[in-house]
Design an enzyme around this catalytic site. Structure first.
Site, PDB file in Angstrom:
ATOM      1  N   ASP A  15      77.315  -8.062  48.646  1.00  0.00           N
ATOM      2  CA  ASP A  15      78.183  -8.592  49.699  1.00  0.00           C
ATOM      3  C   ASP A  15      78.218 -10.105  49.562  1.00  0.00           C
ATOM      4  O   ASP A  15      77.182 -10.743  49.383  1.00  0.00           O
ATOM      5  CB  ASP A  15      77.678  -8.192  51.086  1.00  0.00           C
ATOM      6  N   ASP A  35      83.467  -0.804  49.788  1.00  0.00           N
ATOM      7  CA  ASP A  35      83.686  -0.852  51.237  1.00  0.00           C
ATOM      8  C   ASP A  35      84.060  -2.283  51.607  1.00  0.00           C
ATOM      9  O   ASP A  35      83.323  -2.989  52.297  1.00  0.00           O
ATOM     10  CB  ASP A  35      82.413  -0.399  51.966  1.00  0.00           C
ATOM     11  N   GLN A  89      84.164 -16.773  56.461  1.00  0.00           N
ATOM     12  CA  GLN A  89      85.018 -16.121  57.449  1.00  0.00           C
ATOM     13  C   GLN A  89      84.533 -16.400  58.869  1.00  0.00           C
ATOM     14  O   GLN A  89      83.410 -16.852  59.084  1.00  0.00           O
ATOM     15  CB  GLN A  89      85.046 -14.607  57.192  1.00  0.00           C
ATOM     16  N   ASP A 115      80.129 -12.616  45.011  1.00  0.00           N
ATOM     17  CA  ASP A 115      81.445 -12.001  44.951  1.00  0.00           C
ATOM     18  C   ASP A 115      81.391 -10.712  44.140  1.00  0.00           C
ATOM     19  O   ASP A 115      80.784 -10.659  43.056  1.00  0.00           O
ATOM     20  CB  ASP A 115      82.427 -12.996  44.315  1.00  0.00           C
TER      21      ASP A 115
END
EC number: 2.5.1.79
Length: 317
Positions: free
Chosen positions: A113, A163, A38, A145
């Site tokens: 994470d 979250d 990302q 993942d």
């Protein structure tokens, strides 16, 4: 508009939906990086201090993150009564594990994470958020993942906290909000354990996702309830959904809430939650309860949104 914002020449613009825009004036860019997964920015905003932005969406801001993380962690922890083992999916900024580790009953915390680069950047640039939680001896971190981790995990937990990124119907985290995934999570809960997940905005004119997530959870768990909190830096009231196979007794008295909470957590370590505010977080408005009751759409891997190449159907099976 304040003078600080008037001087801002750089703005972060985010669409809450195709018709609603929310903006933050940026005074400084501290980090700009494209990770394996990302686009990441750590910036200083004019109003809410330092903030983490991933793929164009503000994830967390220093000045009001506790409006998100205290309800997310402490409401289900109080309802459990004294969690000892906790799994956190996502939460790479460190805020969720920071709140979990405030409970003296907690013995082990696992953080999963997918993006280690985000975790390391937050560790370096946002110490106000994690407050050293990444280095706690009770914590183990896994960079993979969440779906893969759940598939291969054989441990049991008292509390599982999801979250993750926004549960958009055309987003990459869609499969982590399906009936199948919720069922897999359930197998990792100890008896009396509670699962809680971020569950989109509870502003129904903005989006219909919260009732759908709650209704999907209801197909898997015996007891499901909502939490809500307004996070100013998001520009929207955010919902969380709790699920368990034991009754979620949210109508506790203020005295009982504080008996549980402050027997495990130091009162001065909290900014937001006590017996009175707890009741507000679980006081789901009537209009939202009606929307959940009337909702017919649930999420399943067998009913994939069109963005994933599948045929999205409007009604649950």
């Amino acid at each position: 508009m304040t003078g600080a914002l008037l001087k801002s020449s750089l703005w972060h613009t985010e669409y809450l939906n195709p018709f609603i825009v929310f903006q933050h004036g940026i005074t400084e860019i501290l980090l700009s990086k494209k990770t394996r997964f990302q686009d990441m920015f750590i910036v200083r905003t004019g109003a809410y201090g330092k903030a983490l932005i991933l793929d164009g969406k503000l994830q967390v801001a220093v000045e009001d993150e506790f409006f998100y993380h205290e309800p997310l962690v402490h409401v289900p922890a109080v309802l459990h009564g004294g969690p000892r083992s906790v799994l956190v999916l996502g939460g790479g900024d460190g805020c969720t594990i920071r709140e979990v580790l405030k409970w003296n009953s907690v013995e082990t915390v696992l953080l999963v994470d997918i993006d280690e680069e985000v975790v390391r950047a937050c560790e370096e640039f946002l110490p106000e958020l994690h407050q050293g939680a990444f280095h706690d001896s009770k914590l183990k971190m896994f960079f993979e993942d969440g779906l893969t981790f759940i598939d291969n995990c054989h441990q049991k937990f008292d509390l599982i906290i999801s979250d993750l990124t926004d549960p958009l119907e055309d987003g990459p985290s869609f499969f982590l909000f399906t009936e199948e995934f919720f069922g897999k999570v359930k197998t990792l809960l100890n008896p009396g354990g509670i699962f809680v997940t971020q569950a989109a905005s509870v502003s129904l004119p903005e989006e219909p996702l919260h009732p759908r997530i709650v209704k999907t959870l209801s197909k898997v768990y015996a007891s499901v309830d909502s939490i809500q909190s307004f996070i100013g830096s998001y520009g929207s009231p955010i919902g969380f959904a709790m699920a368990s196979d034991k009754p979620l007794e949210t109508d506790l008295t203020r005295r009982r809430i504080e008996e549980i909470l402050f027997s495990h957590v130091k009162r001065d370590s909290l900014k937001l939650i006590d017996g009175r505010s707890f009741q507000g977080f679980v006081g789901t408005p009537l209009i939202l309860r009606r929307a959940i009751e009337m909702e017919t759409i649930t999420y399943s891997q067998q009913r994939v949104p069109k963005a994933f190449g599948g045929q999205h159907v409007d009604h649950a099976a």
